[in-house]
Design a protein around this motif. Structure first.
Motif, PDB file in Angstrom:
ATOM      1  N   ALA A 313       2.342   4.542  -6.125  1.00 21.51           N
ATOM      2  CA  ALA A 313       1.663   4.281  -4.847  1.00 21.51           C
ATOM      3  C   ALA A 313       0.287   4.929  -4.859  1.00 21.51           C
ATOM      4  O   ALA A 313      -0.147   5.516  -3.884  1.00 21.51           O
ATOM      5  CB  ALA A 313       2.494   4.808  -3.683  1.00 21.51           C
ATOM      6  N   SER A 314      -0.410   4.822  -5.983  1.00 25.03           N
ATOM      7  CA  SER A 314      -1.747   5.410  -6.087  1.00 25.03           C
ATOM      8  C   SER A 314      -2.805   4.541  -5.425  1.00 25.03           C
ATOM      9  O   SER A 314      -3.934   4.984  -5.239  1.00 25.03           O
ATOM     10  CB  SER A 314      -2.115   5.630  -7.562  1.00 25.03           C
ATOM     11  OG  SER A 314      -1.967   4.433  -8.299  1.00 25.03           O
ATOM     12  N   GLY A 315      -2.452   3.309  -5.069  1.00 24.05           N
ATOM     13  CA  GLY A 315      -3.358   2.420  -4.349  1.00 24.05           C
ATOM     14  C   GLY A 315      -2.900   2.233  -2.923  1.00 24.05           C
ATOM     15  O   GLY A 315      -2.074   2.999  -2.406  1.00 24.05           O
ATOM     16  N   PRO A 316      -3.392   1.197  -2.245  1.00 23.94           N
ATOM     17  CA  PRO A 316      -3.035   0.990  -0.838  1.00 23.94           C
ATOM     18  C   PRO A 316      -1.668   0.359  -0.622  1.00 23.94           C
ATOM     19  O   PRO A 316      -1.258   0.183   0.520  1.00 23.94           O
ATOM     20  CB  PRO A 316      -4.147   0.061  -0.347  1.00 23.94           C
ATOM     21  CG  PRO A 316      -4.589  -0.677  -1.555  1.00 23.94           C
ATOM     22  CD  PRO A 316      -4.446   0.275  -2.694  1.00 23.94           C
ATOM     23  N   SER A 317      -0.950  -0.009  -1.693  1.00 21.14           N
ATOM     24  CA  SER A 317       0.371  -0.627  -1.569  1.00 21.14           C
ATOM     25  C   SER A 317       1.342   0.047  -2.518  1.00 21.14           C
ATOM     26  O   SER A 317       0.956   0.854  -3.372  1.00 21.14           O
ATOM     27  CB  SER A 317       0.296  -2.131  -1.869  1.00 21.14           C
ATOM     28  OG  SER A 317      -0.622  -2.784  -1.027  1.00 21.14           O
ATOM     29  N   ILE A 318       2.614  -0.294  -2.370  1.00 21.25           N
ATOM     30  CA  ILE A 318       3.663   0.221  -3.253  1.00 21.25           C
ATOM     31  C   ILE A 318       3.861  -0.774  -4.379  1.00 21.25           C
ATOM     32  O   ILE A 318       4.136  -1.952  -4.133  1.00 21.25           O
ATOM     33  CB  ILE A 318       4.973   0.429  -2.472  1.00 21.25           C
ATOM     34  CG1 ILE A 318       4.744   1.366  -1.281  1.00 21.25           C
ATOM     35  CG2 ILE A 318       6.056   0.995  -3.380  1.00 21.25           C
ATOM     36  CD1 ILE A 318       5.909   1.405  -0.315  1.00 21.25           C
ATOM     37  N   LEU A 319       3.731  -0.317  -5.604  1.00 19.20           N
ATOM     38  CA  LEU A 319       3.850  -1.194  -6.761  1.00 19.20           C
ATOM     39  C   LEU A 319       5.155  -0.911  -7.495  1.00 19.20           C
ATOM     40  O   LEU A 319       5.437   0.223  -7.869  1.00 19.20           O
ATOM     41  CB  LEU A 319       2.679  -0.988  -7.714  1.00 19.20           C
ATOM     42  CG  LEU A 319       2.745  -1.766  -9.035  1.00 19.20           C
ATOM     43  CD1 LEU A 319       2.639  -3.261  -8.771  1.00 19.20           C
ATOM     44  CD2 LEU A 319       1.665  -1.302 -10.003  1.00 19.20           C
ATOM     45  N   ILE A 320       5.958  -1.959  -7.683  1.00 19.42           N
ATOM     46  CA  ILE A 320       7.190  -1.886  -8.469  1.00 19.42           C
ATOM     47  C   ILE A 320       6.982  -2.733  -9.721  1.00 19.42           C
ATOM     48  O   ILE A 320       6.588  -3.891  -9.623  1.00 19.42           O
ATOM     49  CB  ILE A 320       8.392  -2.415  -7.674  1.00 19.42           C
ATOM     50  CG1 ILE A 320       8.534  -1.655  -6.352  1.00 19.42           C
ATOM     51  CG2 ILE A 320       9.674  -2.290  -8.484  1.00 19.42           C
ATOM     52  CD1 ILE A 320       9.625  -2.202  -5.453  1.00 19.42           C
ATOM     53  N   SER A 321       7.240  -2.142 -10.877  1.00 18.62           N
ATOM     54  CA  SER A 321       7.045  -2.897 -12.112  1.00 18.62           C
ATOM     55  C   SER A 321       8.073  -2.472 -13.145  1.00 18.62           C
ATOM     56  O   SER A 321       8.781  -1.473 -12.974  1.00 18.62           O
ATOM     57  CB  SER A 321       5.626  -2.683 -12.659  1.00 18.62           C
ATOM     58  OG  SER A 321       5.504  -1.411 -13.256  1.00 18.62           O
TER      59      SER A 321
END
Length: 621
Positions: A313-321
């Motif tokens: 979550a280092s950006g403005p959204s939550i990233l799942i990969s």
């Protein structure tokens, strides 16, 4: 003796017929012996002591009982408490900047914590008696609780905490402020921007004229307005009442600004399977709880996922990969899930190596940050080759990490450069535009670390550090702290609002430096860029929020602690007043829950909160 006494049964009789007194045949009228008196006295004293102990337990609080206001596991000294009754704050060996005689301490918390950059709120996890966990938040200034979430279960085993992170929907730095405008503002403050001053004076005069016209119009129309109100009568009142009722009730459009104001969130997540019973398939999935930092309002999202995920979550959204090209993006404000298949990452046409070792790195205000074996781009936004520094090979950019609206990337120098074989460039890019903000020249390491340097930003957004790198946005300077031959590099982990950076020399990673690794801890004043070595037993802070240094450590009983120390007050310096306490939800309740049950296939095409977007658009030319 045999001639002088004659035994009669159990008695000895002397020549005169008198009984010989022994301890077995003492007459009943004699007093107790010395031993009996000692035993009786000991029993009496023990009984009194036991009674006093029971009285203290039932009527008086133990010395280590925590204040209800401070919350479980939190030690906070109060101004009215005496030295003997105040909770004991651990006396750690820390940099001289911090005052270890004041502060707060939390015990038996999760090994990790998260910080909301703008508000400064600190979140950590605590276990309950039912193998559940709950999130707790505290004010960094005084360690007092803000709000607690409701107990929840995790997909991990009971001895493991869920993962905890924070996400800011709005980057820390000020939005899109060109360096030239910022410099012009400073010049204008000094009286150098005369043109700006004339415009301001003209604007003020126009405002005065408008105000005078409004006053005249108000006086002329006041009578007519009163007459109109008298004619409308109850109709006007009814209209006001109807409008007031509509405002009080609210609707989706009116609730939207409230949701937009809450830009910071805490996220807990776990991954695992749930046993469906004999003969039933048990699919693996991700369970996320998103908490609004301002008041603790929570939303749960469950998303099927085939393999252990990588969540950032280092950006403005939550990233799942999956660590590669399969991704799902969650909007923390609405809970919407956007699934992006690998074929829809918007590969640049002229990039030959972008489809090799493709990896989604993070999110930006413009879209996903994606990289290949070489080069990187923002899906639907900018392309690294078009924003490369002028002295770098434009086809060699590789992103390392991001924080606060910035991306850190490494670049190889142009082949014709004299130091192309020995040195490389580390560049700080604007995440929204890709523009190079600052760059530092470092020597190429003989053995490159498997872990990229992690970018860390100060709370005010003016300073950043990442391993041996440091960036001063205020003075537009970048540093690479290492020896001339590239040896003994610094590993910087923390930076404060006044430009003080902490770390260790020759540490393997940031976590190693925070754990006391490396040859020695160091402190760097970025205004002078001179590292100073501290004593080997000094602990460095993991973060500093609102002038409070945060220190994570484990005691001899294997209990995890989070301790906060304020800055040391200089002689004659006034103590900064504590912030006013704001109303918080009732403890144990974190607001209304919104449910989002994800359903999807192994590619991460899930549904959350009833809405899913299959997005395949967005290329970069």
């Amino acid at each position: 003796m045999a001639t002088m006494f004659q035994r009669i049964g159990r008695r000895l009789v002397g020549p005169t017929g008198m009984l010989r007194t022994t301890r077995h045949n003492r007459p009943l009228g004699d007093g107790p012996t010395r031993r009996e008196r000692i035993v009786r006295t000991s029993l009496a004293v023990g009984g009194v002591l036991l009674a006093l102990l029971l009285l203290l337990v039932t009527c008086g609080p133990p010395a280590d009982r925590k204040s209800d206001k401070a919350g479980p596991g939190v030690s906070v000294p109060t101004a009215s408490a005496s030295a003997s009754s105040a909770p004991r704050i651990p006396q750690l060996v820390v940099p001289d900047t911090y005052d270890t005689t004041n502060g707060w301490d939390i015990t038996d918390s999760s090994p990790t914590y998260a910080v909301a950059q703008s508000s400064g709120l600190i979140a950590y996890l605590a276990r309950t008696d039912d193998d559940e966990y709950l999130i707790r938040t505290i004010n960094p200034k005084n360690g007092k609780p803000a709000w607690d979430g409701e107990p929840r279960r995790t997909l991990y085993p009971p001895d493991r905490f869920p993962r905890l992170l924070s996400v800011s929907a709005d980057p820390v730095r000020k939005a899109e402020e060109p360096a030239g405008e910022k410099a012009g503002d400073k010049a204008g403050d000094k009286g150098g921007d005369k043109g700006g001053d004339k415009k301001d004076d003209k604007k003020k005069d126009d405002e005065k004229d408008d105000k005078a016209k409004d006053d005249a119009n108000a006086k002329d129309g006041e009578k007519a307005k009163d007459d109109a109100q008298a004619k409308d009568g109850d109709k006007g009142k009814d209209g006001e009442n109807a409008q007031g009722a509509q405002d009080a009730k609210g609707d989706g459009k009116q609730d939207a600004p409230e949701e937009q104001e809450a830009q910071e969130y805490f996220v807990t997540w776990s991954y695992g399977r749930v046993d469906q019973g004999p003969g039933q398939p048990s699919d693996s999935f991700i369970s996320l709880d998103i908490f609004r930092a301002s008041d603790g309002r929570a939303r749960r999202i469950e998303l099927p996922w085939p393999d252990p995920p990588k969540i950032t979550a280092s950006g403005p959204s939550i990233l799942i990969s999956d660590g590669k090209a399969t991704t799902a993006v969650i909007d923390p404000a609405k809970g919407d899930i956007v699934s992006v298949p690998p074929g829809a990452l918007g590969y640049p046409k002229e990039c030959k190596e972008c489809r090799t070792l493709t990896q989604v790195r993070g999110t930006t205000p413009k879209g996903l940050l994606v990289s290949g074996a070489k080069e990187f781009w923002v899906r639907g936004g900018w392309y690294s080759r078009k924003v490369a520094p002028k002295d770098a090979d434009p086809a060699t950019g590789v992103p390392a990490s991001q924080a606060g609206g910035y991306i850190l990337a490494t670049w190889q120098k142009k082949k014709e450069a004299k130091d192309a074989r020995t040195h490389e460039l580390w560049v700080l890019h604007d995440a929204a535009t890709g523009k190079a903000v600052l760059q530092a020249r470092c020597r190429k390491p003989a053995i490159r670390s498997a872990e990229d340097p992690q970018l860390v930003i100060s709370r005010d957004g003016e300073y950043l550090v990442a391993g041996r790198l440091a960036f001063d946005l205020r003075e537009k300077r970048a540093y690479c702290f290492e020896e001339e031959d590239g040896t003994r590099p610094l590993m910087l982990t923390t930076v404060t609002d006044d430009g003080t950076a902490y770390g260790a020399r020759s540490a393997r990673s940031a976590s190693d430096a925070l754990a006391g690794g490396g040859s020695a801890p160091v402190v760097v004043d970025l205004t002078t860029a001179t590292p100073e070595t501290m004593a080997l037993n000094v602990r460095i802070p993991g973060a500093e929020i609102a002038g409070i240094g945060l220190f994570r450590w484990t005691d001899g009983k294997d209990r995890s602690h989070l301790t906060g120390y304020p800055h040391r007050q200089e002689p004659g310096q006034e103590q900064e007043p504590a912030p006013e306490e704001t109303p918080v939800p009732e403890p144990g309740r974190s607001g209304e829950d919104g449910q989002g049950n994800g359903q999807g296939d192994g590619q991460g095409n899930g549904q959350g909160n009833g809405q899913v977007q299959e997005d395949g658009a967005g290329g970069v030319s």
